[in-house]
Design an enzyme around this catalytic site. Structure first.
Site, PDB file in Angstrom:
ATOM      1  N   ASP A 111       0.825  -1.216   0.000  1.00 29.53           N
ATOM      2  CA  ASP A 111       0.000   0.000   0.000  1.00 29.53           C
ATOM      3  C   ASP A 111       0.858   1.265   0.000  1.00 29.53           C
ATOM      4  OD1 ASP A 111      -2.504  -1.095  -0.095  1.00 29.53           O
ATOM      5  OD2 ASP A 111      -2.748  -1.215   2.087  1.00 29.53           O
ATOM      6  N   TYR A 156       7.376  -9.917   6.948  1.00 29.31           N
ATOM      7  CA  TYR A 156       7.148  -8.478   7.084  1.00 29.31           C
ATOM      8  C   TYR A 156       7.743  -8.032   8.413  1.00 29.31           C
ATOM      9  CZ  TYR A 156       3.820  -8.093   3.213  1.00 29.31           C
ATOM     10  OH  TYR A 156       3.238  -8.071   1.975  1.00 29.31           O
TER      11      TYR A 156
END
Lengths: 246, 246
Positions: B53, B111
């Protein structure tokens, strides 16, 4: 009237330098705009320890201003930080006596210059380091660094056409610290610095590290008192004003 | 035709996300524009391991593309990096077999989410951390983290209205590492992640750390299979796609 001493940090990336200029985004401009708001439209001038160029950062820069508002120190800090943009942050507020001056009373200044010494680029440090994609001879740089120590006329290490007359300054410490992640930090502590002095010193040390200059050349360059003998000014983004001592 | 696997890092700050969109600055858009230039005007489509994003960073994102150009790998890397903007950098180029697919063949993804746990702000980390200006209960967060481990239907931890049908994913590791400088790194390794899954997990862990949720609530939230039970999505800038394994 109260005189306040203010310690501020800023990320210089998106500023046209510290000093206020018309139609440019500057650190002083942003802070004075916020102070004007707090003072309901009255202009408040701030006086800093010195300027920083476009792209140069501050870990701790100091400025002072006087105000007729009676606001507790903690509230000053909150008020300023809530109105300032997110690349400026007030670390500390102190009340000082009327004779305090953020520029004239500086005893020592520390700057740090960060190098990324690695063949690979790092996108996350592009605005905070100078990328050197080759090996540097650290021993030679450390040898060269010694020549800067003490009191010298630093005319060779000052941007040409600077109006300052007395270019004698004292460097107390100049060390190169190899950090983690391929980062080298050049730490410089001195009585005060001429315009672009740290960046020209770093540029010269880089030429020593690359073998373009020998360590013994530095004393000669200082002796020349002529900017054209020193190396190129190292890029702004590697430089941080670290600490100002009064 | 040659198929190339490319490992890329980017600073997500100034991008409207990874995926190409008209009139927006995107990572895919920048890379495809450079590939088009190298291919003298022919469009080249790249396929990544997944999207990120706006504001989310990549330490190592992976994409593939096919080309009819015969350029040595080292020169591909040089050519791409010399044309790409300075917030995207190609780390590695590898030739892969025709059946390789950067999205379908992902085995594991890691992540990392960075928190700045400190009352004071840090202007230099504003784009790379989520600032938490209060103490967090780390033990409670670690206890809560255990509930995420293993295979679960993560519907509660996926942005509502995501078209994916199968929301079962496996989390192999979820740990919180207290770093220097008031920084906490939340490391998550899993088989794959749903849309905004890491940020919703982090948001929920933050509510546990703040005492708004108990560690034992997490298993119930997973059980509900309803996004409205989990906490707010943590802000984008703290998140980095760290590593993709094939």
């Amino acid at each position: 009237m109260v005189k306040l001493k203010c310690t501020v940090t800023y990320d210089g990336t998106n500023f046209s330098g510290y000093q206020i200029q018309p139609n440019k985004r500057t650190v002083q401009g942003e802070i004075e705009a916020v102070l004007k708001k707090i003072h309901k439209g009255s202009e408040v001038k701030i006086v800093a320890s010195g300027r920083t160029d476009a792209g140069v950062h501050a870990h701790e820069q100091v400025f002072h201003y006087t105000t007729n508002l009676t606001i507790p120190l903690a509230n000053w800090k909150k008020a300023l930080n809530s109105l300032l943009p997110d690349d400026i942050y007030i670390r500390k507020m102190e009340e000082v006596t009327e004779d305090f001056h953020a520029r004239y009373h500086v005893k020592k200044k520390e700057y740090r210059y960060r190098l990324l010494v690695n063949t690979e680029k790092d996108v996350f440090r592009r605005n905070y380091t100078c990328h050197i994609p080759m090996a540097l001879n650290k021993e030679a740089m450390e040898e060269a660094a010694k020549a800067f120590l003490g009191e010298h006329d630093f005319t060779s290490f000052c941007a040409a056409n600077t109006p300052v007359v007395n270019k004698v300054r004292t460097i107390h410490k100049l060390s190169i610290i190899e950090d983690s992640n391929h980062e080298w930090v050049i730490q410089v502590i001195g009585s005060g610095f001429l315009y672009q002095m740290v960046r020209i010193i770093v540029g010269t040390l880089l030429d020593v590290g690359k073998g373009k200059l020998a360590p013994k050349d530095v004393a000669d360059i200082i002796e020349k008192k002529d900017r054209s003998y020193a190396s190129q000014t190292a890029p702004a983004q590697g430089l941080t004003m670290w600490k100002v001592t009064y």
